[in-house]
Design a protein around this motif. Structure first.
Motif: not given
Length: 330
Positions: A87, A117, A119-121, A123, A265, A312
């Motif tokens: 990350a 996170d 989902l945020k950190d 891809a 990400a 998700r």
């Protein structure tokens, strides 16, 4: 004046080289990608199930990309250390991580705080294998089906126990899901990994387990454990005589592990595209499919968007299981 044939040949070569360069995206520094070794971080110890299937993937990606792709084991804290390392790595396509149901979908629900996170950190790149969960019992337990196991557990509440790789792991929560669906009460015995849990199951210290098929398959084949059901919608080709949980009367329990590649990400989409395309090609090879099936898995790939949607959905599903079970870790 140059002969016309030489001019045509020169133009053809120029066009061909342009085509090759177009197929090799550039990084933010302008270098063709890839131009240095790529690391795939396995956030668990060498020799484990994720490591076992990632190494041949890395070797075949090395051949496909004509560029070194190496496995970097960074174990600790139930996968958190290795994942956090990725990350915080540069988003340049040279550091990937293998995510799984446990590390990417369950950990965010059972740990009160994570240093990243999912989902945020990260891809998504692609799935590369799915793994059924296998419900097994010690041969001394007088049951040969899930129906009989549920009946016995109801007749003897809190007298049966099951081993897992540790609190909050997939083998723990898969049984919690079964407990909720069947209305039974059996006791959880957490271990530090499925290795010692499996050994105690074989030794009769615990009565059952629900874990990755590749971990338990050799012991079922050897007659040391009895398989009752697989968790996936279809039967496993490795155990064609073992029914699915749906066939056993629990159609809503569709639990499987999966291993997938993620990058930090903000990694450029064209680089993710290269990694996805090559992963899909490699996993589609017959030798890779055969290898994964021999390990108890199923060769499975996806687009980045499909993997994002799967993550998700899995986060939401396991959130409900965790909430009902009351499991929470610091």
């Amino acid at each position: 004046m140059f002969p016309i044939c030489i001019i045509i040949a020169a133009l053809a070569l120029t066009g061909a080289s342009g085509l090759v360069s177009a197929q090799r995206p550039s990084t933010t520094s302008g270098q063709a990608y890839p131009s240095k070794p790529i690391r795939i971080v396995v956030p668990y110890s060498a020799g484990g199930p994720i490591d076992l299937v990632t190494r041949p993937l890395a070797q075949k990606l090395t051949d496909a990309l004509n560029n070194p792709v190496v496995v970097d084991n960074r174990a600790g804290a139930n996968g958190i250390i290795g994942i956090d390392h990725v990350a915080k790595s540069p988003a340049d396509g040279y550091t990937l991580v293998v995510g799984s149901v446990g590390s990417f979908a369950i950990n965010p629900n059972v740990y009160s705080k994570l240093p990243f996170d999912v989902l945020k950190d990260f891809a998504p790149v692609s799935l590369f294998v799915t793994v059924p969960e296998l419900l097994v019992v010690h041969p001394s337990l007088p049951v040969t089906s899930v129906k009989e196991l549920v009946a016995l557990a109801k007749a003897r509440p809190r007298q049966l126990n099951y081993g897992s790789s540790g609190t909050g792991g997939t083998p723990h929560l898969a049984v919690e899901l079964l407990k909720q669906a069947a209305g039974i009460d059996i006791v959880h015995v957490p271990y530090k990994g499925m290795g010692p849990a499996t050994m105690d199951l074989i030794g009769g210290q615990v009565q059952l387990a629900f874990a990755d098929l590749p971990v338990l398959l050799p012991h079922v084949k050897a007659g040391k454990l009895r398989a009752l059901a697989v968790s996936t919608p279809k039967r496993s080709p490795n155990l064609p005589d073992v029914p699915t949980l749906a066939e056993a009367g629990f159609p809503r329990i569709d639990v499987k592990n999966w291993y997938a590649l993620f990058v930090p990400a903000m990694t450029p989409k064209n680089i993710i595209g290269v990694l996805n395309a090559e992963t899909v090609k490699v996993v589609a090879r017959n030798d890779m499919k055969t290898f994964l099936q021999d390990q108890g898995g199923v060769a499975t790939t996806s687009t980045p968007e499909e993997l994002a949607a799967l993550l998700r959905a899995e986060l939401a599903m396991w959130a409900k299981v965790v909430k009902t079970s009351g499991v929470k870790l610091q």
